[in-house]
Design an enzyme around this catalytic site. Structure first.
Site, PDB file in Angstrom:
ATOM      1  N   ASP A  39       0.877  -1.170   0.000  1.00 43.06           N
ATOM      2  CA  ASP A  39       0.000   0.000   0.000  1.00 43.06           C
ATOM      3  C   ASP A  39       0.918   1.225   0.000  1.00 43.06           C
ATOM      4  OD1 ASP A  39      -2.285   1.749   0.605  1.00 43.06           O
ATOM      5  OD2 ASP A  39      -1.428   1.812   2.619  1.00 43.06           O
ATOM      6  N   ASP A  41      -0.195   5.113   0.977  1.00 39.89           N
ATOM      7  CA  ASP A  41      -0.468   6.055   2.066  1.00 39.89           C
ATOM      8  C   ASP A  41      -0.512   5.340   3.407  1.00 39.89           C
ATOM      9  OD1 ASP A  41      -0.958   8.509   0.441  1.00 39.89           O
ATOM     10  OD2 ASP A  41      -2.573   7.282  -0.377  1.00 39.89           O
ATOM     11  N   ASP A 186      -1.376  -0.871   5.874  1.00 34.63           N
ATOM     12  CA  ASP A 186      -1.786  -0.446   7.212  1.00 34.63           C
ATOM     13  C   ASP A 186      -3.290  -0.517   7.427  1.00 34.63           C
ATOM     14  OD1 ASP A 186      -2.252   1.728   5.426  1.00 34.63           O
ATOM     15  OD2 ASP A 186      -2.327   3.106   7.133  1.00 34.63           O
TER      16      ASP A 186
END
Length: 245
Positions: A39, A41, A186
């Site tokens: 991922d 961001d 996250d």
């Protein structure tokens, strides 16, 4: 905090073509890993976007509170927007774009990213990227970091996370099976869900200890590994996987 090997590492629910034999597990044979997909961001970049403020601006305070109460695992703002009228969608995307631009202006590379990428390169392990941000943000990330992730898919690729299609597309592009790939992110509801549905290994980056057993139980999603820093992933990979080219 050291990495956490989840109970589901031994009993992964994978597609038939991606199964791991019990014979290998019982003899402690390491599974081959040939690619890692990240991922962006909050994983490769330091989280700076105030998502709660963005959701309030898009949905309105009352709708935000209602949807948040109905979705304890998190709000999928892009999913909600898809059912709106074109005019309303355009206004929503303009708000989101403004918040994302603020994030781009403040973009910082997550500590440990460069070292991890160097390690992956040394092992000839492929690296890709999947984000729900726009392609422009990916391009700026590549320019500032000067390390390329390929393929690197933004939300222009449909369907986006948590649908497994972006990850399956990357696996197909690499000519690698999903069970030879790890998804790192996250977000439990986006990144881990995407990885699980594709049949890949999953690693949750949880710097603040946000997620616990209750979150895994409610969502039905348990990552195979959990770390509090990207710097922990190299040891995790060396300990648990065959990294030979």
């Amino acid at each position: 905090m050291t990495f956490l090997l989840s109970r589901t590492f031994i009993s992964l629910t994978l597609r038939p073509s991606c199964s791991i034999s019990m014979a290998n597990l019982t003899t402690n044979a390491k599974t081959r890993l040939r690619g890692v997909v990240f991922d962006m961001d909050g994983t490769l970049t330091v989280p700076v976007i105030d998502f709660a403020a963005m959701y309030r601006a898009v949905l309105g305070e009352d709708a935000y509170k209602r949807i948040k109460a109905e979705s304890p695992s998190g709000i999928d703002i892009l999913h909600h927007i898809e059912s709106w009228s074109p005019d309303k969608q355009q206004k929503a995307y303009e708000i989101i774009a403004d918040y994302e631009k603020q994030g781009i202006d403040k973009l910082q590379i997550m500590p440990g990213t460069a070292e991890l990428c160097g390690f992956l390169d040394s092992k000839k392990i492929k690296r890709g990227l999947i984000t729900r941000n726009v392609q422009k943000a990916i391009d700026i990330f590549h320019q500032r970091f000067e390390v390329i992730f390929s393929p690197a898919l933004g939300r222009e690729f449909r369907p986006y996370k948590p649908n497994p299609d972006p990850l399956l597309h990357i696996c197909s592009t690499w000519d690698i099976q999903p069970n030879e790939v790890m998804m790192v992110g996250d977000s439990l509801k986006d990144d881990i869900a995407c990885g699980k549905r594709a049949g890949a290994f999953t690693c949750l980056l949880d710097e603040t200890g946000r997620y616990g057993p209750d979150d895994f139980s409610v969502s039905g999603l348990q990552p195979d590994f959990k770390v509090d820093s990207l710097s922990k992933i190299q040891n995790l990979l060396e300990t648990n996987f065959d990294l030979n080219p």
